[in-house]
Design an enzyme around this catalytic site. Structure first.
Site, short mmCIF file in Angstrom:
data_model
loop_
_atom_site.label_atom_id
_atom_site.label_comp_id
_atom_site.label_asym_id
_atom_site.label_seq_id
_atom_site.Cartn_x
_atom_site.Cartn_y
_atom_site.Cartn_z
CD GLU A 1 -2.98 -1.16 2.25
OE1 GLU A 1 -2.73 -0.52 3.28
OE2 GLU A 1 -4.04 -1.81 2.10
CD GLU B 1 -4.37 -5.81 2.16
OE1 GLU B 1 -5.07 -5.01 2.81
OE2 GLU B 1 -3.14 -5.79 2.18
#
Ligand code: ZN
Length: 674
Positions: free
Chosen positions: A150, A305
């Site tokens: 991320e 995710e």
């Protein structure tokens, strides 16, 4: 060919075995096999457990878990473990953590605690990535590399001296000379003329507004600096394991990173998507970001995710009601994901994410969550044939990160209420409601395959971009405050819409932002015929926008027309009677933000012959997507919906043969194999 060598769709999640005693691992892999998990992401935050001192590696536990997973038929998306540098590295190099705009160096103890320009960080990540790649290059479980985690979530930028030096090098490469930089940045304003490169710095906290051209270059630099971190690791991985695809997990539509550039450096686009179950617009927002993911490389992507239920980082973390995890997962598949993966497999007992939901919750297997996990695994297996198939869109939305950065620069614009994500959504939502497939595209991509292209905003628009749009043969819709500045954030000579003036047939003489809470009526005129009808298009010349009153909010403009028709005029207010929506040829311009642009959009779509994937607008709350020869019908609404079917086929989720129409219960779905 799938994204990896795992056949069918991927199903699994992040797995953090180092948080559990090894006796739990056997139960984990047994339950994974029961749920149909075929891939897990491992080692995302494991640097401190893998390299315990400089150059001292402990791969024992990772060897054992990879072998155990492989023995149970579970593949591995192996992280390079570089998302968080370990304490020993940070303490040896106090300059490694990032510094904020006010000059405060941040402490160790969270994650992403690194300066993106730190040579120590980049050297450390390359060393660990090489050690990982050399150790596991031939491991049969390895199917995907997961670099970092991320990027841009916590550390977007760093204002330290190291970053300042890196920024200067970046500026020297961009401008060559200080004269070039001074001209581009307009440093004659507010006495900022630079006479030596060492005088240049990041846009740190200053007494007042900082130079917006400096901020724009800083945004470009900061995206590039993080990308360089990714590329440094990717280079090592490609050298050692050239056949293993490389990804890093994106964060949906993220302001700070130019995902067009990033995606070009990846083999596989993957995304972490956390739509808020408490947000009534969650489904449409998710659909928009999923369509971006599919568009980034124009190929299937991977939902890497998502949350089985609640997350742990909002102020109020609402779980997903029964059926919603499945519905949201099917939505990602409908929009091009080749898998459904979660954060995380087993719910943590400690740390900031201990209340974040998981496929296997604290309560174990006698839980609603686990039963839904098992059922979803079975559904994903039923849909294996979806893998690899594409989506054909006739409509594209333009998205340009540099323009976005300029549009949302601080403290220098006519209004700070124009937010690009909201502008994109205002056009995307009615398209989504009609079941119309939408791609996103950067300026400069070949648009000739689309019938309709919508540019919600192109604040920054270069002459080249304008020429590309002028060459587009279909119907073009341009939103307000476009063509205002060039690549250096300087207003185009002659004023807006700059290089778009000839294409739009008008100029924008003044901006009239509308104060909060006020609205402006806009009265639609009849639509002029566009000359000879397009072969095959519905024979509608003037579909009758005329007489409808639309509502503008937030933004309006004083337009002077060169040779455009008026589609709608302001009624009342300071711009009473002046043009609000115009058309020249096949190009529609909106000088205002409409609460609901559907009437304008519908007329353009009808004229272009664009219909939804079911041929008609689905019932409210029902999302319709076509992927290959699969028709996804997803009922996000609170009531059962009857959906007419464009063709007969088999519902892969139930095995039923369907024809005519189908009734879909709330939070249920149909995946029709046509
Ligand atoms: Zn720094």
């Amino acid at each position: 060919m799938g994204l990896t060598r795992v056949p069918g769709l991927l199903f699994g999640g992040d797995y953090n075995p180092e948080q559990w005693p090894e006796e739990v691992w056997d139960q984990d892999v047994r339950l994974m096999a029961e749920a149909g998990v075929n891939v897990v992401t491992v080692a995302v935050f494991s640097w401190s457990r893998l390299e315990t001192a400089p150059g001292v590696f402990d791969f024992g536990w990772l060897d054992r878990i990879l072998d155990l997973l492989h023995a149970h038929g579970i593949a591995v998306d192996l992280a390079t473990a570089t998302a968080t540098p370990p304490p020993w590295l940070v303490r040896r190099h106090p300059g490694l953590p990032p510094v904020d705009a006010a000059g405060t160096r941040l402490e160790f103890g969270s994650r992403q605690g690194y300066c993106p320009s730190s040579p120590v960080f980049r050297e450390g990540t390359r060393r660990l990535a090489r050690a990982m790649a050399e150790r596991y290059r031939d491991h049969p479980a390895l199917v995907l590399w997961h670099v970092g985690n991320e990027y841009g979530d916590h550390t977007v930028e760093c204002f330290c001296e190291e970053s300042a030096r890196d920024f200067r090098r970046w500026l020297q490469a961009r401008y060559g000379t200080l004269d070039g930089l001074n001209a581009a940045w307009g440093t004659s304003c507010w006495g900022q003329h630079y006479t030596d490169w060492t005088q240049l710095a990041p846009p740190r906290k200053a007494p007042g507004p900082v130079n917006p051209a400096q901020v724009l270059d800083w945004r470009r630099f900061s995206s590039d600096a993080l990308l360089a971190c990714f590329e440094a690791e990717r280079e090592v991985l490609k050298e050692v394991t050239p056949d293993i695809p490389v990804t890093t997990n994106f964060m949906s539509i993220l302001h700070h990173l130019d995902y067009w550039k990033w995606a070009a450096a990846e083999d596989v686009v993957s995304d972490d998507a956390y739509p808020d179950p408490a947000d009534p617009r969650a489904a449409v927002k998710a659909a928009l970001s999923y369509d971006l993911m599919r568009s980034l490389k124009q190929q299937p992507w991977l939902l890497l995710e998502s949350a089985p239920g609640a997350v742990s980082w909002r102020a109020v973390n609402v779980p997903k009601e029964p059926g919603v995890m499945r519905l949201h997962s099917l939505q990602a598949l409908a929009h091009g994901s080749d898998g459904v993966m979660f954060f995380q497999w087993r719910q943590a007992r400690y740390g900031p994410e201990k209340f974040h939901s998981a496929m296997l919750p604290h309560g174990g297997t006698d839980t609603r969550q686990w039963r839904e996990t098992l059922a979803l695994g079975a559904d994903v297996r039923r849909l294996a044939g979806v893998a690899g198939s594409g989506t054909r869109a006739e409509v594209a939305l333009l998205l340009d990160w540099e323009s976005w950065w300029g549009l949302e620069a601080p403290e220098s614009l006519p209004s700070d209420r124009l937010r690009l994500h909201a502008l994109l959504l205002s056009w995307y939502a009615p398209l989504h409601a009609r079941g119309i497939a939408v791609d996103l595209a950067p300026p400069g991509r070949d648009l000739s395959g689309y019938k309709v292209v919508i540019a919600p905003n192109l604040y920054l628009c270069t002459a080249e971009q304008a020429a590309d749009l002028a060459a587009f043969p279909g119907r073009l819709v341009v939103g307000p405050f476009s063509g205002v500045v060039d690549a250096a954030d300087q207003v185009h000579a002659g004023g807006p819409p700059g290089p778009l003036r000839e294409l739009l047939g008008l100029r924008v003489e003044e901006f009239w932002p509308i104060p909060d809470g006020l609205t402006q009526d806009v009265l639609a005129q009849d639509v002029p015929a566009e000359g000879a009808p397009t072969p095959g298009a519905p024979g509608r010349g003037a579909p009758g926008l005329g007489g409808r009153t639309l509502t503008a909010r937030t933004w309006s403009e004083w337009l002077e027309l060169d040779d455009a028709h008026v589609l709608a005029r302001y009624r009342g207010g300071p711009l009473d009677g002046r043009p609000a929506v115009t058309r020249r040829g096949a190009v529609t311009y909106l000088g205002c933000l409409l609460d609901d642009p559907s009437p304008v959009l519908d007329e353009v779509l009808d004229a272009a012959g664009v219909t939804g994937v079911t041929g008609a607008k689905p019932p409210a709350g029902v999302e319709a997507c076509r992927r290959g020869d699969h028709l996804f019908l997803l009922n996000h609404g609170a009531a059962a919906a009857t959906v007419p079917l464009p063709a007969s086929g088999t519902d892969l989720l139930t095995g039923r043969h369907l024809h005519g129409s189908v009734v879909i219960a709330p939070r249920d779905a149909v995946v029709l194999k046509l």
